[in-house]
Motif scaffolding. Structure first.
Motif, PDB file in Angstrom:
ATOM      1  N   SER A 121       0.714  -1.061   0.015  1.00 48.58           N
ATOM      2  CA  SER A 121       0.123   0.070  -0.054  1.00 48.58           C
ATOM      3  C   SER A 121       0.809   1.241  -0.218  1.00 48.58           C
ATOM      4  O   SER A 121       0.535   2.182  -0.717  1.00 48.58           O
ATOM      5  N   ASP A 122       1.729   1.308   0.787  1.00 47.88           N
ATOM      6  CA  ASP A 122       2.764   2.456   0.833  1.00 47.88           C
ATOM      7  C   ASP A 122       3.548   2.508  -0.237  1.00 47.88           C
ATOM      8  O   ASP A 122       3.681   3.740  -0.831  1.00 47.88           O
ATOM      9  N   TYR A 123       4.075   1.424  -0.990  1.00 45.26           N
ATOM     10  CA  TYR A 123       4.647   1.427  -2.367  1.00 45.26           C
ATOM     11  C   TYR A 123       3.779   2.000  -3.217  1.00 45.26           C
ATOM     12  O   TYR A 123       4.112   2.862  -4.234  1.00 45.26           O
ATOM     13  N   ALA A 124       2.442   1.759  -3.223  1.00 49.61           N
ATOM     14  CA  ALA A 124       1.410   2.082  -4.392  1.00 49.61           C
ATOM     15  C   ALA A 124       1.335   3.677  -4.348  1.00 49.61           C
ATOM     16  O   ALA A 124       1.334   4.155  -5.190  1.00 49.61           O
ATOM     17  N   ASN A 125       1.116   4.053  -2.871  1.00 47.40           N
ATOM     18  CA  ASN A 125       1.038   5.520  -2.725  1.00 47.40           C
ATOM     19  C   ASN A 125       2.306   6.366  -3.250  1.00 47.40           C
ATOM     20  O   ASN A 125       2.006   7.328  -3.805  1.00 47.40           O
TER      21      ASN A 125
END
Length: 279
Positions: free
Chosen positions: A59-63
């Motif tokens: 999720s952090d990477y996608a953001n």
């Protein structure tokens, strides 16, 4: 009597209605707009949350991809497939990826080494390591309690004959096993690298032979055999420079203790370029 019950009920109902209206208005006024691409990119990721991309999770990477424009090819488990999907979502060309795979740099099976004592504590490599460096005769070797196996999300690791083994057909190259190993025996590198030094001991040859039949003795025969200067022996242990290695296998053929071995088995097809395997 009726008034006594009805009036408070009406007051509470009115308060609830007003509060509901206020909450609805506030939610609209203070609504934080979210980019729909973040959710789409997150769905394209494998949700392993291994941190190999350098971020705390998928999720952090996608953001970060959507908001900060970080590269789309940092996910090891997702590999080429994930990179292509994410690039399509972001409206950009797909970025080149190289499939990764984990390797255990130890061949200390029950036949090749022994134990100093019987460990009766918690069945964990981390716990055993704290107790005189573990029960294995070689303090640099695999402790064999399966901490790496426990964290593997794809069941690619098993403990066979006292040492961790990786199934190349299942490994995603996420690196969770490498982080879990207290002796730092597991490394992750390109699947195109077909030869590995299956030892991590930096002891002198005599000390290595005393505890393991297949440990690197630092004889430098591999260094002399390699025509490309890809192998050097430093601190009593052979090291391979994969930028020079051609995977010819001559070092493995000439290693007197078989500490250098060629990889066998086909890597996972999840993120593998067939042309790379054929190399």
């Amino acid at each position: 009597m009726v008034t006594t019950y009805i009036l408070p009920a009406l007051v509470f109902a009115a308060i609830g209605l007003i509060a509901g209206v206020l909450l609805t208005v506030c939610s609209k006024v203070f609504e934080v707009k979210t980019d729909e691409r973040i959710e789409a990119v997150n769905e394209a990721l494998p949700q392993v949350n291994c941190g190999s991309c350098g971020f705390s999770g998928c999720s952090d990477y996608a953001n970060a991809i959507v908001k900060n424009g970080v590269p789309t090819n940092l996910c090891r488990p997702g590999g080429k497939d994930a990179s292509e999907k994410i690039s399509a979502i972001m409206g950009m060309e797909s970025m080149e990826t190289t499939a990764q795979i984990a390797v255990v740099r130890c061949n200390g099976s029950c036949e090749n080494t022994s134990n100093k004592f019987k460990f009766d504590g918690i069945s964990s490599c981390k716990a055993a390591k704290r107790f005189y460096g573990g029960s294995a005769a070689c303090s640099h070797g695999c402790l064999g309690y399966g901490d790496c196996m426990t964290v593997c999300s794809n069941d690619a690791i098993t403990i066979e004959n006292g040492v961790a083994r990786i199934d190349r057909s299942k490994c995603l190259g996420c690196g969770l096993c490498a982080k879990a190993c207290p002796n730092q025996l597991i490394v992750v590198h390109d699947v195109t690298n077909r030869v590995d030094v299956c030892c991590s001991s930096t002891e002198i040859g005599k000390a290595v032979r005393a505890v393991c039949k297949t440990g690197c003795i630092g004889c430098k025969k591999c260094e002399r055999t390699c025509e490309f200067g890809a192998i050097t022996v430093e601190n009593n242990l052979a090291h391979i420079d994969y930028s020079k290695c051609t995977s010819c296998g001559k070092c493995a053929e000439n290693c007197p203790v078989h500490a250098i071995q060629m990889c066998t088995g086909t890597p996972t097809a999840v993120n593998l370029d067939k042309a790379a395997v054929a190399k």
